[in-house]
Structure formats: C-alpha cells, structure tokens
Design a protein around this motif. Structure first.
Motif, PDB file in Angstrom:
ATOM      1  N   VAL A 120      24.316  15.709   8.058  1.00 23.27           N
ATOM      2  CA  VAL A 120      24.826  16.994   8.541  1.00 23.27           C
ATOM      3  C   VAL A 120      23.762  17.700   9.375  1.00 23.27           C
ATOM      4  O   VAL A 120      24.045  18.221  10.459  1.00 23.27           O
ATOM      5  CB  VAL A 120      25.296  17.882   7.358  1.00 23.27           C
ATOM      6  CG1 VAL A 120      25.595  19.299   7.822  1.00 23.27           C
ATOM      7  CG2 VAL A 120      26.508  17.267   6.687  1.00 23.27           C
ATOM      8  N   GLU A 121      22.539  17.689   8.890  1.00 21.90           N
ATOM      9  CA  GLU A 121      21.431  18.323   9.606  1.00 21.90           C
ATOM     10  C   GLU A 121      21.252  17.707  10.997  1.00 21.90           C
ATOM     11  O   GLU A 121      21.091  18.415  11.988  1.00 21.90           O
ATOM     12  CB  GLU A 121      20.144  18.163   8.783  1.00 21.90           C
ATOM     13  CG  GLU A 121      18.929  18.822   9.373  1.00 21.90           C
ATOM     14  CD  GLU A 121      17.690  18.574   8.515  1.00 21.90           C
ATOM     15  OE1 GLU A 121      16.617  18.367   9.129  1.00 21.90           O
ATOM     16  OE2 GLU A 121      17.799  18.557   7.280  1.00 21.90           O
ATOM     17  N   LEU A 122      21.307  16.390  11.092  1.00 22.87           N
ATOM     18  CA  LEU A 122      21.145  15.704  12.376  1.00 22.87           C
ATOM     19  C   LEU A 122      22.304  16.012  13.322  1.00 22.87           C
ATOM     20  O   LEU A 122      22.106  16.177  14.533  1.00 22.87           O
ATOM     21  CB  LEU A 122      21.009  14.199  12.163  1.00 22.87           C
ATOM     22  CG  LEU A 122      19.729  13.720  11.482  1.00 22.87           C
ATOM     23  CD1 LEU A 122      19.808  12.240  11.185  1.00 22.87           C
ATOM     24  CD2 LEU A 122      18.508  14.043  12.327  1.00 22.87           C
ATOM     25  N   GLU A 123      23.512  16.093  12.800  1.00 25.73           N
ATOM     26  CA  GLU A 123      24.679  16.411  13.627  1.00 25.73           C
ATOM     27  C   GLU A 123      24.561  17.824  14.185  1.00 25.73           C
ATOM     28  O   GLU A 123      24.862  18.070  15.359  1.00 25.73           O
ATOM     29  CB  GLU A 123      25.980  16.269  12.829  1.00 25.73           C
ATOM     30  CG  GLU A 123      26.413  14.842  12.598  1.00 25.73           C
ATOM     31  CD  GLU A 123      26.719  14.103  13.895  1.00 25.73           C
ATOM     32  OE1 GLU A 123      27.317  14.696  14.825  1.00 25.73           O
ATOM     33  OE2 GLU A 123      26.358  12.926  13.982  1.00 25.73           O
ATOM     34  N   ILE A 124      24.118  18.759  13.349  1.00 23.28           N
ATOM     35  CA  ILE A 124      23.953  20.142  13.797  1.00 23.28           C
ATOM     36  C   ILE A 124      22.881  20.205  14.898  1.00 23.28           C
ATOM     37  O   ILE A 124      23.078  20.870  15.928  1.00 23.28           O
ATOM     38  CB  ILE A 124      23.591  21.056  12.610  1.00 23.28           C
ATOM     39  CG1 ILE A 124      24.813  21.200  11.684  1.00 23.28           C
ATOM     40  CG2 ILE A 124      23.115  22.426  13.091  1.00 23.28           C
ATOM     41  CD1 ILE A 124      24.523  21.891  10.381  1.00 23.28           C
ATOM     42  N   ILE A 127      24.369  18.912  18.158  1.00 23.12           N
ATOM     43  CA  ILE A 127      25.268  19.893  18.766  1.00 23.12           C
ATOM     44  C   ILE A 127      24.452  21.009  19.408  1.00 23.12           C
ATOM     45  O   ILE A 127      24.758  21.450  20.528  1.00 23.12           O
ATOM     46  CB  ILE A 127      26.262  20.428  17.724  1.00 23.12           C
ATOM     47  CG1 ILE A 127      27.241  19.318  17.322  1.00 23.12           C
ATOM     48  CG2 ILE A 127      27.013  21.638  18.266  1.00 23.12           C
ATOM     49  CD1 ILE A 127      28.103  19.643  16.127  1.00 23.12           C
ATOM     50  N   GLU A 128      23.418  21.477  18.722  1.00 25.17           N
ATOM     51  CA  GLU A 128      22.562  22.531  19.284  1.00 25.17           C
ATOM     52  C   GLU A 128      21.926  22.085  20.599  1.00 25.17           C
ATOM     53  O   GLU A 128      21.872  22.854  21.563  1.00 25.17           O
ATOM     54  CB  GLU A 128      21.448  22.899  18.296  1.00 25.17           C
ATOM     55  CG  GLU A 128      21.911  23.768  17.155  1.00 25.17           C
ATOM     56  CD  GLU A 128      20.782  24.066  16.155  1.00 25.17           C
ATOM     57  OE1 GLU A 128      19.784  23.321  16.122  1.00 25.17           O
ATOM     58  OE2 GLU A 128      20.924  25.042  15.418  1.00 25.17           O
ATOM     59  N   SER A 129      21.469  20.842  20.636  1.00 25.55           N
ATOM     60  CA  SER A 129      20.827  20.361  21.862  1.00 25.55           C
ATOM     61  C   SER A 129      21.827  20.223  23.007  1.00 25.55           C
ATOM     62  O   SER A 129      21.481  20.396  24.172  1.00 25.55           O
ATOM     63  CB  SER A 129      20.108  19.040  21.621  1.00 25.55           C
ATOM     64  OG  SER A 129      21.029  18.002  21.371  1.00 25.55           O
ATOM     65  N   MET A 130      23.090  19.933  22.703  1.00 20.34           N
ATOM     66  CA  MET A 130      24.108  19.846  23.739  1.00 20.34           C
ATOM     67  C   MET A 130      24.458  21.223  24.301  1.00 20.34           C
ATOM     68  O   MET A 130      24.813  21.350  25.467  1.00 20.34           O
ATOM     69  CB  MET A 130      25.383  19.197  23.184  1.00 20.34           C
ATOM     70  CG  MET A 130      25.295  17.699  23.028  1.00 20.34           C
ATOM     71  SD  MET A 130      26.912  17.012  22.641  1.00 20.34           S
ATOM     72  CE  MET A 130      26.716  16.696  20.899  1.00 20.34           C
TER      73      MET A 130
END
Length: 132
Positions: A120-124, A127-130
């Motif tokens: 979950v942390e990596l997915e967030i 998304i933040e970097s996108m």
C-alpha cells in the motif's frame, strides 16, 4: 518490516542487473543468417542456444583445418569469422533473454513476499509521483 527492507534491496539489485542487460543491444547480422553446413541449411535466427554452440564448434573446426591447409574458406559467400560473429551475437541475445526471464520471475516472487502494508505504501508513493 526488516523483511520488506531486504525485499526492496533485492528488487533494486534486480533493477541494476536489468540495466546492465540493456547494454547488449540488438542482433544486427553480417551474414544472411542461412548457414549451409554439410548440406543442412539452418537459419541461425531460429536455432536454439545449444544448436548455435554446435554450429560454432563446427565452424571453428573448419576454420582451423582450412588455416592448416592454407586455404581461406567461405560458406555461402561469407567468411567463417563472419558466421562466428553472428552466431556468438545470437547466443548473447538468447542469454540475455534467459536472464531477463529469470529476473522477472525473481521480481514477481519478491513482490508477493512484500507485506500488505508495504505494498500500500509503495502504491501511494507511485500515485504521488504521478501527480507531481
């Protein structure tokens, strides 16, 4: 969480290996890739790695014998060195593909071993970097 840290380190090592593999490049043959040895025509672009090694051994033997006899041998209009260059380049390409497959399998395995919290942390983070 220490397992997650180790998993991410291993994934980074896999990424580094992938980058090194990209330097191999594409197969750009010198010959027409249709090798006619002892009446058997073979397309070196479709042969398997072990078949290519066998062809390279045969060609090397022919090259050595022709040199001993004082002749320059050509097969289908190309020198044996040209054929050997193409075969070795093709073997390198196949080796890279094998290595990439192994790396992908390892990366997939490592991804399944990550904790749900870390996933979950990596997915967030992705998304933040996108959004930036």
């Amino acid at each position: 969480m220490s397992n997650d840290k180790k998993i991410l380190e291993l994934k980074n090592q896999i990424k580094e290996k992938r980058e090194k593999l990209k330097s191999i490049g594409r197969f750009t043959p010198v010959t027409n890739c249709i090798l006619d040895l002892d009446g058997v025509k073979s397309n070196i672009q479709v042969l398997k790695k072990d078949q290519l090694v066998l062809c390279a051994c045969q060609l090397q033997s022919y090259k050595h014998s022709a040199k001993e006899l004082g002749y320059e041998l050509k097969i289908n209009g190309f020198t044996i060195d040209d054929w050997l260059k193409d075969i070795v380049a093709r073997i390198d390409i196949l080796s890279v593909k094998e290595e990439e497959t192994k790396l992908k399998a390892m990366e997939d395995k490592l991804s399944t071993l990550l904790s749900n919290r870390k996933k979950v942390e990596l997915e967030i983070e992705a998304i933040e970097s996108m959004l930036k």
